[in-house]
Design an enzyme around this catalytic site. Structure first.
Site, mmCIF file in Angstrom:
data_model
loop_
_atom_site.group_PDB
_atom_site.id
_atom_site.type_symbol
_atom_site.label_atom_id
_atom_site.label_comp_id
_atom_site.label_asym_id
_atom_site.label_seq_id
_atom_site.Cartn_x
_atom_site.Cartn_y
_atom_site.Cartn_z
ATOM 1 N N LYS A 106 -27.206 -19.302 -7.100
ATOM 2 C CA LYS A 106 -26.641 -18.893 -5.814
ATOM 3 C C LYS A 106 -27.048 -17.468 -5.435
ATOM 4 O O LYS A 106 -26.938 -17.079 -4.276
ATOM 5 C CB LYS A 106 -25.119 -19.022 -5.819
ATOM 6 C CG LYS A 106 -24.386 -18.053 -6.733
ATOM 7 C CD LYS A 106 -22.881 -18.240 -6.584
ATOM 8 C CE LYS A 106 -22.098 -17.246 -7.433
ATOM 9 N NZ LYS A 106 -20.637 -17.398 -7.245
ATOM 10 N N ASP A 107 -27.532 -16.678 -6.414
ATOM 11 C CA ASP A 107 -27.981 -15.315 -6.117
ATOM 12 C C ASP A 107 -29.387 -15.271 -5.535
ATOM 13 O O ASP A 107 -29.789 -14.245 -4.966
ATOM 14 C CB ASP A 107 -27.964 -14.453 -7.387
ATOM 15 C CG ASP A 107 -26.555 -14.115 -7.851
ATOM 16 O OD1 ASP A 107 -25.628 -14.203 -7.026
ATOM 17 O OD2 ASP A 107 -26.393 -13.774 -9.034
ATOM 18 N N ARG B 295 -18.143 -16.612 3.150
ATOM 19 C CA ARG B 295 -17.895 -18.049 3.008
ATOM 20 C C ARG B 295 -16.504 -18.305 2.437
ATOM 21 O O ARG B 295 -15.737 -19.127 2.977
ATOM 22 C CB ARG B 295 -18.956 -18.659 2.085
ATOM 23 C CG ARG B 295 -18.713 -20.115 1.691
ATOM 24 C CD ARG B 295 -19.639 -20.535 0.569
ATOM 25 N NE ARG B 295 -19.480 -19.733 -0.635
ATOM 26 C CZ ARG B 295 -18.540 -19.900 -1.538
ATOM 27 N NH1 ARG B 295 -17.634 -20.843 -1.372
ATOM 28 N NH2 ARG B 295 -18.480 -19.135 -2.608
ATOM 29 N N ARG B 296 -16.150 -17.617 1.368
ATOM 30 C CA ARG B 296 -14.830 -17.786 0.771
ATOM 31 C C ARG B 296 -13.740 -17.280 1.708
ATOM 32 O O ARG B 296 -12.695 -17.919 1.877
ATOM 33 C CB ARG B 296 -14.752 -17.043 -0.566
ATOM 34 C CG ARG B 296 -15.492 -17.727 -1.703
ATOM 35 C CD ARG B 296 -15.490 -16.881 -2.955
ATOM 36 N NE ARG B 296 -16.133 -17.568 -4.081
ATOM 37 C CZ ARG B 296 -16.714 -16.955 -5.082
ATOM 38 N NH1 ARG B 296 -16.760 -15.621 -5.116
ATOM 39 N NH2 ARG B 296 -17.263 -17.645 -6.062
ATOM 40 N N ARG C 134 -15.306 -6.003 -5.506
ATOM 41 C CA ARG C 134 -16.605 -5.801 -6.152
ATOM 42 C C ARG C 134 -16.441 -5.651 -7.654
ATOM 43 O O ARG C 134 -15.350 -5.437 -8.172
ATOM 44 C CB ARG C 134 -17.293 -4.552 -5.571
ATOM 45 C CG ARG C 134 -17.694 -4.730 -4.132
ATOM 46 C CD ARG C 134 -18.846 -5.705 -3.996
ATOM 47 N NE ARG C 134 -18.963 -6.199 -2.642
ATOM 48 C CZ ARG C 134 -19.282 -7.437 -2.321
ATOM 49 N NH1 ARG C 134 -19.512 -8.319 -3.260
ATOM 50 N NH2 ARG C 134 -19.382 -7.800 -1.066
ATOM 51 N N GLY C 135 -17.564 -5.719 -8.340
ATOM 52 C CA GLY C 135 -17.565 -5.564 -9.784
ATOM 53 C C GLY C 135 -17.788 -6.896 -10.479
ATOM 54 O O GLY C 135 -17.775 -7.957 -9.852
ATOM 55 N N ASN C 136 -18.010 -6.834 -11.804
ATOM 56 C CA ASN C 136 -18.177 -8.071 -12.556
ATOM 57 C C ASN C 136 -16.830 -8.774 -12.692
ATOM 58 O O ASN C 136 -15.794 -8.275 -12.231
ATOM 59 C CB ASN C 136 -18.821 -7.789 -13.918
ATOM 60 C CG ASN C 136 -18.021 -6.830 -14.769
ATOM 61 O OD1 ASN C 136 -16.791 -6.821 -14.735
ATOM 62 N ND2 ASN C 136 -18.698 -5.995 -15.539
ATOM 63 N N VAL C 137 -16.830 -9.938 -13.332
ATOM 64 C CA VAL C 137 -15.608 -10.734 -13.410
ATOM 65 C C VAL C 137 -14.486 -9.959 -14.097
ATOM 66 O O VAL C 137 -13.346 -9.954 -13.633
ATOM 67 C CB VAL C 137 -15.875 -12.062 -14.142
ATOM 68 C CG1 VAL C 137 -14.567 -12.823 -14.362
ATOM 69 C CG2 VAL C 137 -16.852 -12.923 -13.350
ATOM 70 N N ARG D 175 -13.046 -7.345 -11.761
ATOM 71 C CA ARG D 175 -12.223 -7.947 -10.706
ATOM 72 C C ARG D 175 -10.858 -8.373 -11.245
ATOM 73 O O ARG D 175 -9.825 -8.164 -10.589
ATOM 74 C CB ARG D 175 -12.957 -9.149 -10.103
ATOM 75 C CG ARG D 175 -14.241 -8.778 -9.390
ATOM 76 C CD ARG D 175 -14.903 -9.994 -8.771
ATOM 77 N NE ARG D 175 -16.276 -9.688 -8.369
ATOM 78 C CZ ARG D 175 -17.020 -10.458 -7.603
ATOM 79 N NH1 ARG D 175 -16.541 -11.593 -7.139
ATOM 80 N NH2 ARG D 175 -18.259 -10.115 -7.276
ATOM 81 N N CYS E 15 -26.297 -14.596 1.016
ATOM 82 C CA CYS E 15 -25.000 -14.246 0.449
ATOM 83 C C CYS E 15 -24.056 -13.701 1.518
ATOM 84 O O CYS E 15 -22.858 -13.837 1.425
ATOM 85 C CB CYS E 15 -25.195 -13.231 -0.671
ATOM 86 S SG CYS E 15 -23.727 -12.915 -1.660
#
Length: 296
Positions: free
Chosen positions: A84-85, A129-130, A147-150, A153, A239
């Site tokens: 998706k990236d 989209r979300r 923002r940020g990695n999982v 977040r 994106c």
């Protein structure tokens, strides 16, 4: 011994995903020595481009460019991406070699640690989209970019900056964090990003890869990717664009669900088509054409 250098973003999720590919290759081809090459991308180290874009919910290509440059200059042999990236338009010098087996394509709702019900109405997510689809599900909610990695977040969520987060179910599962999921959204509730849950292996045109590709190539993931990316490309998807697509397979049949919105014109469109999986690309293009006609 043959050497295969696999490039990955430096995030915990990206590294975990690349190791899935490496494990599959290593089991099938012990004659290879596999090397993991972590590479920092612009999207990992610089959030400024997000603030400069007209849509604070994302930009395409910020997490792939440095990996592609490493391929072109020979520092790595394969780049492992979240599909998706990747922008819909691909450099002919850097073809997609294979799609690895797909994880759960759905989006999921995560709540603060120890909380069983949503308290408040500030939802964090990372894409238009979300955001647009969440607003249909949670009346009166405020949706803010996160923002940020999982891990970052989830920390922001647990600190109280948000009431809930919307994240990719596959990413949470691959990090061993499925316990954080409060709710999985059906494809009809939130249409996922094109390619969500699929890992894409990108290489250089002209390289000989046939002797190890069999270990990672998944025909189901490849057919779904073909349909979803064709749909996205026909709509100019990225994106930052409110485009979603998810292909579901049942035997030789494929159902493709698509989402497209334009906030300025005030429309959100969901539609689906069913056809034969061998016509995946045509199915994506046809569904996009159908939605564009409805949008006019």
């Amino acid at each position: 011994m043959k050497i295969l250098r696999l490039g990955s973003r430096k995030s915990e999720l990206a590294l975990a995903q690349t190791r899935l590919v490496m494990d599959a290759v290593g089991r099938a081809h012990p004659e290879y020595r596999l090397e993991l090459v972590p590479i920092a991308t612009r999207g990992d180290v610089d959030m400024k481009p997000f603030s400069e874009t007209s849509d604070a919910f994302g930009l395409k290509g910020l997490f792939t460019r440095e990996l592609e440059e490493a391929l072109l200059d020979g520092r790595i042999d394969v780049a492992v991406h979240s599909l998706k990236d990747l922008p819909a338009a691909q450099d002919e010098r850097l073809p997609l070699l294979a799609c690895f087996r797909r994880g759960d394509p759905r989006d999921a709702l995560a709540l603060p640690a120890g909380v069983s019900a949503m308290n408040g109405a500030v939802i964090g997510c990372s894409s238009a989209r979300r955001r647009l689809q969440a607003l249909d599900l949670f009346a009166g909610a405020e949706v803010r970019p996160v923002r940020g990695n999982v891990g970052t977040r989830l920390r922001k969520l647990d600190e109280g900056q948000f009431s809930a987060l919307i994240l990719a179910a596959a990413g949470l599962a691959r990090l061993g964090l499925s316990a954080r999921v409060s709710r999985y959204f059906s494809v009809d509730e939130i249409v996922p990003a094109p390619g969500q849950g699929i890992l894409a292996c990108q290489g250089r045109a002209g390289d000989k890869n046939e002797d190890w590709l069999d270990a990672i190539f998944d025909p189901d993931a490849a057919d779904c990717a073909r349909a979803e990316r064709a749909f996205s490309a026909a709509l100019g998807g990225g994106c930052a664009s409110p485009v979603g697509a998810c292909a579901q397979l049942r035997g030789g049949e494929m159902k493709l669900t698509g989402f497209f919105a334009d906030e300025h014109k005030g429309f959100k469109i969901r539609a689906s088509l069913t056809g034969r999986r061998e016509e995946a690309r045509m199915l994506g293009e046809t569904l996009a054409e159908k939605i564009l006609k409805e949008a006019r």
